[in-house]
Motif scaffolding. Sequence first.
Motif, short mmCIF file in Angstrom:
data_model
loop_
_atom_site.label_atom_id
_atom_site.label_comp_id
_atom_site.label_asym_id
_atom_site.label_seq_id
_atom_site.Cartn_x
_atom_site.Cartn_y
_atom_site.Cartn_z
N ILE A 104 67.56 48.20 70.51
CA ILE A 104 67.63 48.49 69.08
C ILE A 104 66.23 48.70 68.51
O ILE A 104 66.00 49.59 67.68
N LYS A 105 65.29 47.89 68.95
CA LYS A 105 63.90 47.99 68.47
C LYS A 105 63.35 49.39 68.68
O LYS A 105 62.76 49.99 67.76
N SER A 106 63.54 49.94 69.87
CA SER A 106 63.06 51.28 70.18
C SER A 106 63.75 52.33 69.32
O SER A 106 63.11 53.25 68.80
N MET A 107 65.06 52.19 69.14
CA MET A 107 65.83 53.14 68.32
C MET A 107 65.31 53.16 66.88
O MET A 107 65.08 54.23 66.30
N ILE A 108 65.10 51.98 66.31
CA ILE A 108 64.65 51.89 64.92
C ILE A 108 63.25 52.50 64.77
O ILE A 108 62.99 53.27 63.83
N GLU A 109 62.36 52.20 65.69
CA GLU A 109 61.01 52.74 65.62
C GLU A 109 61.01 54.26 65.72
O GLU A 109 60.25 54.95 65.02
N ASN A 110 61.87 54.81 66.56
CA ASN A 110 61.94 56.26 66.71
C ASN A 110 62.49 56.93 65.46
O ASN A 110 62.02 58.01 65.06
N TYR A 111 63.48 56.30 64.83
CA TYR A 111 63.99 56.86 63.58
C TYR A 111 62.94 56.78 62.47
O TYR A 111 62.80 57.71 61.65
N GLU A 112 62.20 55.69 62.42
CA GLU A 112 61.13 55.57 61.42
C GLU A 112 60.14 56.72 61.55
O GLU A 112 59.72 57.32 60.54
N LYS A 113 59.74 57.04 62.76
CA LYS A 113 58.80 58.15 62.98
C LYS A 113 59.34 59.46 62.44
O LYS A 113 58.61 60.26 61.84
N ILE A 114 60.64 59.68 62.64
CA ILE A 114 61.26 60.91 62.15
C ILE A 114 61.28 60.93 60.62
O ILE A 114 60.99 61.96 59.99
N TYR A 115 61.62 59.80 60.00
CA TYR A 115 61.62 59.74 58.53
C TYR A 115 60.25 60.14 57.99
O TYR A 115 60.15 60.96 57.07
N TYR A 116 59.19 59.55 58.54
CA TYR A 116 57.84 59.84 58.05
C TYR A 116 57.46 61.30 58.30
O TYR A 116 56.79 61.92 57.47
N GLU A 117 57.89 61.85 59.40
CA GLU A 117 57.61 63.24 59.72
C GLU A 117 58.29 64.18 58.72
O GLU A 117 57.69 65.14 58.23
N ILE A 118 59.55 63.89 58.41
CA ILE A 118 60.29 64.70 57.44
C ILE A 118 59.63 64.59 56.06
O ILE A 118 59.44 65.60 55.36
N LEU A 119 59.26 63.38 55.66
CA LEU A 119 58.65 63.18 54.35
C LEU A 119 57.28 63.87 54.24
O LEU A 119 56.92 64.38 53.19
N ALA A 120 56.55 63.89 55.35
CA ALA A 120 55.25 64.56 55.34
C ALA A 120 55.42 66.07 55.11
O ALA A 120 54.60 66.70 54.42
N LYS A 121 56.49 66.63 55.66
CA LYS A 121 56.75 68.07 55.49
C LYS A 121 57.20 68.39 54.07
O LYS A 121 57.04 69.52 53.60
#
Length: 356
Positions: A338-355
């Motif tokens: 679960i830890k890995s899944m959550i961290e990977n989704y967090e990265k995507i959220y920040y990437e989308i927000l940066a765009k």
Amino acid sequence: MKKIKIAQIAPIWYPLPPKKYAGVERIVTALTNGLVEKGHKVTLFATGNTKTKAQLKFIRKKSLTEDKIPWADVFGELYHLSFVFKNLKNYDIAHFHTDLKTILFQDFTKTPTLYTIHHPLDKNQTIQIEILKKYQNKLNFCFLSKSAKKLYPLKIKNSWVVYNGIDLNNFSFNPSPKDYLLWVGRIEPYKGVENAILAAKIARRKLFLLGKIDKEREGYFEKKIKPHLSEKIKYLGEFDQKKLSKIYQEAQAFLYPIEWPEPFGLVMAEAQACGTPVIVFNQGSASELVIHGKTGFVVPFLNEKGEKNIQGLVEAIKNISSIKREDCRKHAEEKFSIKSMIENYEKIYYEILAKN
């Protein structure tokens, strides 16, 4: 990293967390609670009887299956989605786990959205593909495996892959199994339950079958499965997570000869977390989840005659003692937490927000 305001949108067919087995609902529950624990401000859109660490918003008190709504009736889903999109203001991002009907509402919000694609889209679903093409350059899609992304009929410009995560504490390692094989899944022809029965019979092994029988599949069960049940082949019903974990732990092997391009196959990750090797047909994400020869066997679906490779399953059953159960657990810890899944989704959220 800056903490953000996230809307998580669950399907409303089953309660959250699910009372028994429901893969998407378990993932949404774990992801939502994990994001709250990391300090994000999270709202979960689900049903009113949901238990969550996030703020809860809902328009239906109970899930559709609890109210005995048939799968073909999509009106309840659409009602849920219309409520969600009316309430998406002031969120940094909205993460949807609902099906493709959701994109029809895409233009009704300015909030950045991410869609996790939990179910594959068949290339024959022409009207869905036609409509999806109109949105494909403005959508953010997350797939559950490289295989699911590769097999998708459309190439989505902004897309990622995140493996599902499981709570490793709920699936404890057991080095000393008993002498039975196990199959777990919803009772469906494409889930390979008949293949599992045939392979177990030929190998003369005990096989336990677990899973939900939807009303629409009661006839299939009566005609195709029930006649094969015996002292060695047993259907045990549908278990909750605690009982399911124990039966995973004590199985010598998890037999999963699917006949469709499964996007992930959460049951394979859960079995390996318990130390139980997986025997699976090479369909969909199987080769990403199971290391052939180390955490189980990924068997070619067809033999040299172009027939279903049941004998390949039988040979894998015979060789299952060559797999070290410790390797199965280690693989689950490294790939499916679960830890890995959550961290990977967090990265995507920040990437989308940066765009944006």
